[in-house]
Write a protein that holds these residues in place. Structure first.
Motif, PDB file in Angstrom:
ATOM      1  N   PRO A  22       0.818  -1.217   0.000  1.00  0.00           N
ATOM      2  CA  PRO A  22       0.000   0.000   0.000  1.00  0.00           C
ATOM      3  C   PRO A  22       0.849   1.263   0.000  1.00  0.00           C
ATOM      4  N   CYS A  23       0.300   2.319  -0.544  1.00  0.00           N
ATOM      5  CA  CYS A  23       0.949   3.631  -0.498  1.00  0.00           C
ATOM      6  C   CYS A  23       0.828   4.167   0.930  1.00  0.00           C
ATOM      7  N   GLY A  24       1.979   4.504   1.553  1.00  0.00           N
ATOM      8  CA  GLY A  24       1.976   4.966   2.947  1.00  0.00           C
ATOM      9  C   GLY A  24       1.194   6.239   3.184  1.00  0.00           C
ATOM     10  N   PRO A  25       1.467   7.345   2.437  1.00  0.00           N
ATOM     11  CA  PRO A  25       0.720   8.593   2.656  1.00  0.00           C
ATOM     12  C   PRO A  25      -0.774   8.430   2.429  1.00  0.00           C
ATOM     13  N   CYS A  26      -1.159   7.660   1.394  1.00  0.00           N
ATOM     14  CA  CYS A  26      -2.588   7.457   1.126  1.00  0.00           C
ATOM     15  C   CYS A  26      -3.227   6.639   2.242  1.00  0.00           C
ATOM     16  N   LYS A  27      -2.506   5.638   2.753  1.00  0.00           N
ATOM     17  CA  LYS A  27      -3.022   4.819   3.844  1.00  0.00           C
ATOM     18  C   LYS A  27      -3.230   5.665   5.087  1.00  0.00           C
ATOM     19  N   PHE A  28      -2.341   6.657   5.289  1.00  0.00           N
ATOM     20  CA  PHE A  28      -2.470   7.582   6.417  1.00  0.00           C
ATOM     21  C   PHE A  28      -3.779   8.352   6.335  1.00  0.00           C
ATOM     22  N   ASP A  29      -4.230   8.609   5.075  1.00  0.00           N
ATOM     23  CA  ASP A  29      -5.493   9.322   4.855  1.00  0.00           C
ATOM     24  C   ASP A  29      -6.665   8.367   4.653  1.00  0.00           C
ATOM     25  N   ASP A  30      -6.471   7.090   5.033  1.00  0.00           N
ATOM     26  CA  ASP A  30      -7.537   6.071   4.943  1.00  0.00           C
ATOM     27  C   ASP A  30      -7.935   5.763   3.508  1.00  0.00           C
ATOM     28  N   PHE A  31      -6.976   5.915   2.569  1.00  0.00           N
ATOM     29  CA  PHE A  31      -7.195   5.491   1.193  1.00  0.00           C
ATOM     30  C   PHE A  31      -6.290   4.297   0.908  1.00  0.00           C
ATOM     31  N   THR A  32      -6.837   3.269   0.262  1.00  0.00           N
ATOM     32  CA  THR A  32      -6.040   2.088  -0.069  1.00  0.00           C
ATOM     33  C   THR A  32      -5.678   2.131  -1.548  1.00  0.00           C
ATOM     34  N   ILE A  33      -4.409   2.487  -1.819  1.00  0.00           N
ATOM     35  CA  ILE A  33      -3.909   2.556  -3.185  1.00  0.00           C
ATOM     36  C   ILE A  33      -2.590   1.796  -3.251  1.00  0.00           C
ATOM     37  N   ASP A  34      -2.423   0.952  -4.257  1.00  0.00           N
ATOM     38  CA  ASP A  34      -1.194   0.169  -4.397  1.00  0.00           C
ATOM     39  C   ASP A  34      -0.028   1.084  -4.748  1.00  0.00           C
ATOM     40  N   ALA A  35       1.107   0.815  -4.116  1.00  0.00           N
ATOM     41  CA  ALA A  35       2.316   1.601  -4.369  1.00  0.00           C
ATOM     42  C   ALA A  35       3.036   1.061  -5.596  1.00  0.00           C
ATOM     43  N   GLY A  36       3.664   1.979  -6.337  1.00  0.00           N
ATOM     44  CA  GLY A  36       4.442   1.575  -7.495  1.00  0.00           C
ATOM     45  C   GLY A  36       5.938   1.696  -7.245  1.00  0.00           C
ATOM     46  N   SER A  37       6.289   2.350  -6.119  1.00  0.00           N
ATOM     47  CA  SER A  37       7.700   2.527  -5.765  1.00  0.00           C
ATOM     48  C   SER A  37       7.838   2.500  -4.249  1.00  0.00           C
ATOM     49  N   TRP A  38       9.096   2.498  -3.795  1.00  0.00           N
ATOM     50  CA  TRP A  38       9.391   2.376  -2.359  1.00  0.00           C
ATOM     51  C   TRP A  38      10.498   3.350  -2.003  1.00  0.00           C
ATOM     52  N   SER A  39      10.264   4.162  -0.960  1.00  0.00           N
ATOM     53  CA  SER A  39      11.281   5.079  -0.458  1.00  0.00           C
ATOM     54  C   SER A  39      12.070   4.352   0.625  1.00  0.00           C
ATOM     55  N   THR A  40      13.362   4.104   0.362  1.00  0.00           N
ATOM     56  CA  THR A  40      14.167   3.385   1.352  1.00  0.00           C
ATOM     57  C   THR A  40      14.462   4.246   2.569  1.00  0.00           C
ATOM     58  N   ASN A  41      14.404   5.571   2.393  1.00  0.00           N
ATOM     59  CA  ASN A  41      14.628   6.461   3.530  1.00  0.00           C
ATOM     60  C   ASN A  41      13.399   6.555   4.428  1.00  0.00           C
TER      61      ASN A  41
END
Length: 213
Positions: free
Chosen positions: A8-27
């Protein structure tokens, strides 16, 4: 083995939206959808973050950090400042006897807390937190705008329904008036016909009386 489970996309999940992530921030250690990745790259403090594809992330997703020495099987309890390396007791006696900068992990941890790098990291975290708060405000503002647009559309639908009802009511009145006019005309003609029929009947009755008297 890499997992095929959607990340899941982290920022979207924080806003209660479930959207699949296409990339990953290692930081940031969280997934990013396309929109959030674009925002992530625009924020000055986040521009140098390493962003990898989800496929690459899946390859390292289940890689764990071990605190056991891979050479001697002992706990990694010491740190060599000269070689910047974690050591077990056997490592010290076998390969790091001459190293003067061998300290405990707890001492190394304390030194790390006082380092400039950690201070910079704390500033970066604080900056990221402020950016996240700003991002949250933007999302909340967007939600309010959506509510505003929804109310506007509802009002348009209500006004349209009112206009349609008014038109149908006027059309109904017009049709009823026309129906009444047609009905009255038919009744009038029918009455006129009955009157003529009665007149003819009376004439036939008189003729009959005269004929058979």
């Amino acid at each position: 083995m890499a997992s095929d489970k959607p990340v899941p996309c982290g920022p979207c999940k924080f806003d209660d939206f479930t959207i699949d992530a296409g990339s990953w921030s290692t930081n940031c250690e969280e997934g990013l959808c396309e929109d959030c990745e674009n925002v992530h790259r625009k924020i000055k403090i986040l521009r140098n973050h390493k962003v990898i594809s989800i496929d690459d992330y899946r390859k390292i997703e289940n890689v764990s950090i071990s605190l056991i020495c891979e050479h001697h099987g002992e706990n990694l309890e010491l740190f060599c400042q000269s070689h910047d390396k974690l050591l077990c007791m056997v490592c010290v006696t076998s390969n790091h006897k001459s190293c003067s900068g061998v300290i405990s992990m707890s001492a190394a941890s304390k030194n790390a807390k006082q380092s400039t790098a950690l201070s910079d990291l704390e500033k970066e975290i604080q900056g990221t937190d402020l950016d996240a708060q700003e991002f949250t405000k933007n999302r909340e503002s967007a939600t309010k705008e959506i509510d505003k647009q929804e109310l506007m559309v509802k009002n348009i639908v209500f006004e349209t329904r009112t206009k349609i009802n008014s038109y149908l009511y006027k059309l109904q009145e017009k049709l009823l008036l026309k129906l009444g006019s047609i009905s009255d005309n038919c009744k009038s003609k029918n009455k006129e016909f009955l009157q003529k029929l009665e007149s003819k009947t009376e004439m036939l009755t008189k003729l009959k009386e005269q004929t058979f008297t």
